[in-house]
Design an enzyme around this catalytic site. Sequence first.
Site, PDB file in Angstrom:
ATOM      1  CG  PHE A  80      -4.948 -34.582 -22.693  1.00  8.79           C
ATOM      2  CD1 PHE A  80      -4.421 -35.439 -23.206  1.00  8.79           C
ATOM      3  CD2 PHE A  80      -6.287 -35.089 -21.399  1.00  8.79           C
ATOM      4  CE1 PHE A  80      -4.785 -36.186 -23.976  1.00  8.79           C
ATOM      5  CE2 PHE A  80      -6.520 -35.472 -22.826  1.00  8.79           C
ATOM      6  CZ  PHE A  80      -6.384 -36.408 -23.961  1.00  8.79           C
ATOM      7  CB  CYS A  81      -2.008 -30.053 -24.986  1.00 11.10           C
ATOM      8  SG  CYS A  81      -0.652 -29.699 -23.272  1.00 11.10           S
ATOM      9  CD1 TRP A  82       3.602 -33.485 -27.420  1.00 14.15           C
ATOM     10  CD2 TRP A  82       3.687 -35.413 -27.607  1.00 14.15           C
ATOM     11  NE1 TRP A  82       4.926 -34.268 -27.328  1.00 14.15           N
ATOM     12  CE2 TRP A  82       4.041 -35.679 -27.576  1.00 14.15           C
ATOM     13  CE3 TRP A  82       1.941 -36.378 -27.439  1.00 14.15           C
ATOM     14  CZ2 TRP A  82       4.801 -37.223 -27.762  1.00 14.15           C
ATOM     15  CZ3 TRP A  82       2.158 -37.698 -27.666  1.00 14.15           C
ATOM     16  CH2 TRP A  82       4.304 -38.111 -27.960  1.00 14.15           C
ATOM     17  CE1 TYR A  86      -2.965 -41.101 -25.032  1.00 11.75           C
ATOM     18  CE2 TYR A  86      -0.838 -40.441 -26.707  1.00 11.75           C
ATOM     19  CZ  TYR A  86      -2.003 -41.039 -26.198  1.00 11.75           C
ATOM     20  OH  TYR A  86      -1.652 -41.917 -26.473  1.00 11.75           O
TER      21      TYR A  86
END
Length: 376
Positions: free
Chosen positions: A92-94, A121
């Site tokens: 996952f990233c932002w 996130y």
Amino acid sequence: MVKEVNVAEALSLPNVLVVDVRSEGEFAEATIPGAVNVPLLDNVERALVGTVYKEKGPAEARKLGLELVSPRLPCWVETVERLAHSRQVVLFCWRGGLRSHFAAAILDVMGFTVYRILGGYKAYRRFVNSYLGVEELPLKAVVIHGLTGVGKTILLGRLAEQGLPVLDLEGLARHRGSVYGKIGLPPSPSQKMFEGLIVQALMAAEEKGVFVVECESRRLGNLLVPAVVLRAMEKGYRVLLYDSLENRVRRIRQEYTSGPQQNIPALQEATTALAKYLGARRVAELNQLLARGEFDQVFSYLLTKYYDPLYGYPGEPSPDYDLCVNTADMDEAVNRVREWITGLPEYGRVKGGEPGGYRKHAAGSPPGPGVVPGAG
């Protein structure tokens, strides 16, 4: 093949490595509990890409991101492989943008089984807010009460070791909830991370139908206990622990003086903060005793003259509680509390019939278009 999953599905996957590909600064602020940080862009690089995005547009930002990431891709893949130990990988990233898309594609090409969290996130934060935003938890709280030093934290730890569902708020906050609360402890997490850790503990408790927690106020240092948890505590079973003053002082001495210089400077600083309650003269006397290592005299005074009257818990069995346990023999106390909890009508029964099922709506939504490295 890259499999896209929502937050609830990602959290339910067994034996996976959860990888946060955001920068180390983003990770340090808060992440999904249990995730490891293998960033594509570091703090400086992310800022550079963001600046190019604003000044020259997304195409140029993508080019810069690719230039920065490409030279260290072999090392990046090797790091993930070493951490995964043949496990499947969840990325996952932002906000589920280009960073996680790119990372997932690379790992897919390298033969990994990869899951990518839709919404990143940001979706996870929506999940946490939804979980804690309900009026009532689907769990019955068992709330541990008692005067300072009776061993509440010890009992919680022992119950957790025996498989009971425990929400250790002080442990998660890394703060003991008083002016002495930070002595010998590492820095507290951010509020976002604290909430994520609470949700993780509560989700793990769902299959048991109950959770065990120490009675706490709204605030632990700079952190706030979620309102829904406080409401559950107000409606929960009440367990009172009690013990002799001598044993309580012994536990406090063991806990608070086991550090460099026996934590004397920190103890003196915390004691000084009580001057408005105890008086400057008394605090000076207590600090002199601390300097000489006369801990028992100081702790006995603080308990009997300040903390015991402040909290007002009885030092003996009371009909106001559902269970009262003497902790002089901690082994016996733990066994008694454990047997009582496992005999509760709520124990092992899940409200709604499906562990975690009522939470599925909280999963994140797909990301929007146009995201670039450093923005996703």
